[in-house]
Design an enzyme around this catalytic site. Structure first.
Site, PDB file in Angstrom:
ATOM      1  N   GLY A 105       0.504  -0.963   0.000  1.00 53.14           N
ATOM      2  CA  GLY A 105       0.000   0.000   0.000  1.00 53.14           C
ATOM      3  C   GLY A 105       0.699   1.335   0.000  1.00 53.14           C
ATOM      4  O   GLY A 105       0.995   1.795   0.801  1.00 53.14           O
ATOM      5  N   THR A 117       1.852   2.440  -0.588  1.00 51.53           N
ATOM      6  CA  THR A 117       2.797   3.510  -0.886  1.00 51.53           C
ATOM      7  C   THR A 117       2.072   4.710  -1.492  1.00 51.53           C
ATOM      8  O   THR A 117       1.098   4.536  -2.193  1.00 51.53           O
ATOM      9  CB  THR A 117       3.846   2.995  -1.888  1.00 51.53           C
ATOM     10  N   VAL A 118       2.579   5.910  -1.206  1.00 50.98           N
ATOM     11  CA  VAL A 118       2.057   7.117  -1.833  1.00 50.98           C
ATOM     12  C   VAL A 118       3.207   7.817  -2.543  1.00 50.98           C
ATOM     13  O   VAL A 118       4.340   7.806  -2.076  1.00 50.98           O
ATOM     14  CB  VAL A 118       1.386   8.087  -0.840  1.00 50.98           C
ATOM     15  N   SER A 134       5.999   5.325   2.418  1.00 48.22           N
ATOM     16  CA  SER A 134       5.217   4.097   2.428  1.00 48.22           C
ATOM     17  C   SER A 134       5.303   3.365   3.752  1.00 48.22           C
ATOM     18  O   SER A 134       6.284   3.471   4.489  1.00 48.22           O
ATOM     19  CB  SER A 134       5.731   3.174   1.317  1.00 48.22           C
ATOM     20  N   MET A 147       3.752   4.476  -7.848  1.00 47.74           N
ATOM     21  CA  MET A 147       3.860   3.613  -6.676  1.00 47.74           C
ATOM     22  C   MET A 147       3.226   2.257  -6.960  1.00 47.74           C
ATOM     23  O   MET A 147       2.517   2.081  -7.937  1.00 47.74           O
ATOM     24  CB  MET A 147       3.213   4.268  -5.459  1.00 47.74           C
TER      25      MET A 147
END
Length: 546
Positions: free
Chosen positions: A363, A364-365, A382, A445
């Site tokens: 799940g 990373t932004v 992340s 990402m």
């Protein structure tokens, strides 16, 4: 994908692009108050920990590339493993077997037992708070505490959860329901509604504990997180619930300023951070493709070359990438034109399952921001897998990452788990230049998808002259292992393109779920001044400018 793609955002003074609109607005507000692009990026990043908590959090890591108006700077804000984490500790805690390797491990280990993905064992020291401070100290313009205003406000007073965030949050609640142990209890209190479900899209959600934590980080320049009350609470929770992370581990943390590394691609330069991240996989693939006239190929053959180049890049990245402070990583040797030629010669007319090469050893932004003075930032942070380890220190309102899942348990591998070591990292910011002049920041990402997304966005930009929004809108492909490739509907439009790929040995599956293909952002500098920005159509976010 929507039949009506988004339009690019043109802005004369500055821009911000990320995967959640409230976070993009936080960054834009900072730009409008006279903040630098780094200030805007940090306000965006801090707000993202609140409004998109499954993908990143205060307890995660951070990497960034900054164009200061003259040159590039890289910040590796990844944390190290605890001093008490050894291979023997992991094997003893897992009955000597480790965990079953899965797609969740991002391809870092090809075979054999893997690090556990949840709980204390994969927890490494969070690097994001120190990364925020260190970026601000070098490039910030507004007071550090000002950058926390929106994040604190949304945590304390609440915000309506966005659509994609709600969907992934719901999947994470299902994962949490299968976890047993005291270390997981606080997650349910903080991140579920009524102890049993995720917030729904449009439902207001608050996290007052995170607001208090962010205030302490803001007020102390993150010192409290590593040596103060926050650090003490974290270490005490570990000691009480079976963790090996201690106060000394937190106090020893340091970010590392690094020089980005590059690959040439058709008159452009693509920049990534050096290991312990997987950015070299993208650069290896682009070096291979730079010797192929993709424009002269039909769509199926072009995709074949891109997929095979990515496979070769990953084979080498998974074989050699590790913490360069602990082992010699042959980054320079991997990125030479001569090595690219050797690897290019391995590509045949059929799909392969390549082994790593043998470079001569010596799940990373995701978000990006740009300001009126020409500063541009590519930043990614992340938890790793959705909600990371699911370990939440009591009363602090944030989860700890599970980056240690990226270690190998193979004692002969350079990335084998060991004390005080940084693991193989999937999160990678990118930057594009042409003849040494900046084009702009970009990133995609999504774990194993990230280098593949970088290759596809760069190719769409350089080979096909697409603006950043059109490059992000374009249907994508995703390879994980073997010959299996997922493709989005419309990737090879018309004709028999998919069948032609299958005839080459690719095991193609058309996948309508966009979550497999990563979420990207990009901002390009316009020749006459100002910027054009694009934001991922598969996510909730947007590009904004002024």
């Amino acid at each position: 994908m929507s039949p009506h793609p988004r339009q690019p955002v043109y802005a004369p003074n500055g821009a911000v692009a990320t995967s959640q609109p409230l976070a993009a607005a936080a960054g834009l507000a900072v730009l409008r108050r006279g903040g630098s692009a780094v200030d805007a990026a940090l306000a965006t990043a801090i707000t993202l920990t609140v409004v998109q908590p499954g993908s990143n959090d205060i307890g995660g890591d951070l990497f960034a590339i900054v164009w200061d108006g003259h040159r590039l700077h890289g910040l590796n804000g990844s944390g190290r493993s605890p001093a008490g984490l050894t291979r023997e500790v992991v094997l003893a805690a897992t009955g000597g077997r480790g965990a079953e390797p899965t797609a969740a491990h991002g391809g870092a280990q090809a075979v054999g037992p893997a690090m556990p993905a949840r709980g204390w064992l994969p927890v490494t020291v969070p690097g994001a708070p120190a990364g925020w401070r260190d970026l601000h100290e070098r490039f910030g313009r507004l007071p550090f505490a000002d950058l926390f205003a929106d994040g604190v406000g949304y945590a304390e007073h609440g915000f309506p959860v966005s659509l994609r965030v709600a969907a992934s949050w719901d999947r994470s609640v299902q994962v949490h329901a299968e976890l047993v142990g005291e270390e997981y209890a606080e997650w349910g209190r903080v991140f579920t509604v009524d102890g049993g479900r995720a917030p729904r899209a449009g439902e207001r959600w608050r996290n007052p504990d995170a607001a208090a934590t962010l205030r302490r980080i803001a007020a102390t320049g993150a010192v409290d997180f590593y040596t103060g009350q926050l650090a003490g609470t974290l270490a005490e929770h570990a000691a009480r619930t079976g963790g090996v992370l201690g106060g000394d581990d937190l106090a020893a943390h340091r970010s590392t300023w690094v020089d980005p590394v590059r690959a040439g691609y058709r008159g452009h330069e693509v920049w990534e951070l050096p290991p312990n991240g997987q950015g070299v996989a993208a650069l290896l693939a682009l070096n291979i493709l730079d010797g192929v006239e993709l424009a002269a190929l039909d769509p199926a053959e072009r995709l074949h070359w891109q997929i095979e180049a990515v496979k070769l890049g990953f084979a080498d990245a998974h074989a050699y990438v590790a913490d360069p402070d602990r082992v010699a990583v042959p980054t320079t040797e991997l990125l030479t034109p001569e090595y690219a030629a050797v690897r290019r010669a391995r590509v045949t007319d059929t799909a392969g399952t390549p082994a790593p090469g043998d470079p001569a050893r010596g799940g990373t932004v995701y978000l990006c921001a740009a300001d009126a003075d020409g500063m541009m930032v590519s930043l990614i942070q992340s938890n790793y897998l959705g909600f990371g380890s699911y370990v939440v220190p009591p009363g602090l309102g944030f989860g700890l990452q599970n980056r240690g899942a990226g270690f190998s348990l193979d004692p002969a591998h350079p990335n084998v788990v060991a004390p005080g070591k940084r693991p193989f990292h999937t999160i990678i910011p990118g930057f594009l230049t042409r003849g040494g002049e900046p084009v702009g920041p970009f990133g995609v990402m999504g774990g194993h998808m990230q280098p593949q997304g970088h290759v596809q966005v760069v190719s769409a930009t350089v080979d096909d002259a697409l603006d950043p929004q059109a490059a992000l809108d374009r249907p994508r492909w995703y390879w994980h292992a073997g010959r299996a490739v997922l493709v989005e509907p419309g990737l090879v439009a018309g004709g028999d393109g998919i069948e032609r790929l299958r005839a080459r040995g690719h095991e193609i599956t058309v996948e309508a779920d966009p979550s497999a293909f990563g979420y990207g952002q990009a901002i390009w500098r316009l020749p006459g001044g100002g910027y054009v920005a694009g934001s991922e159509p598969r996510a909730d976010g947007c590009a904004v400018g002024h």
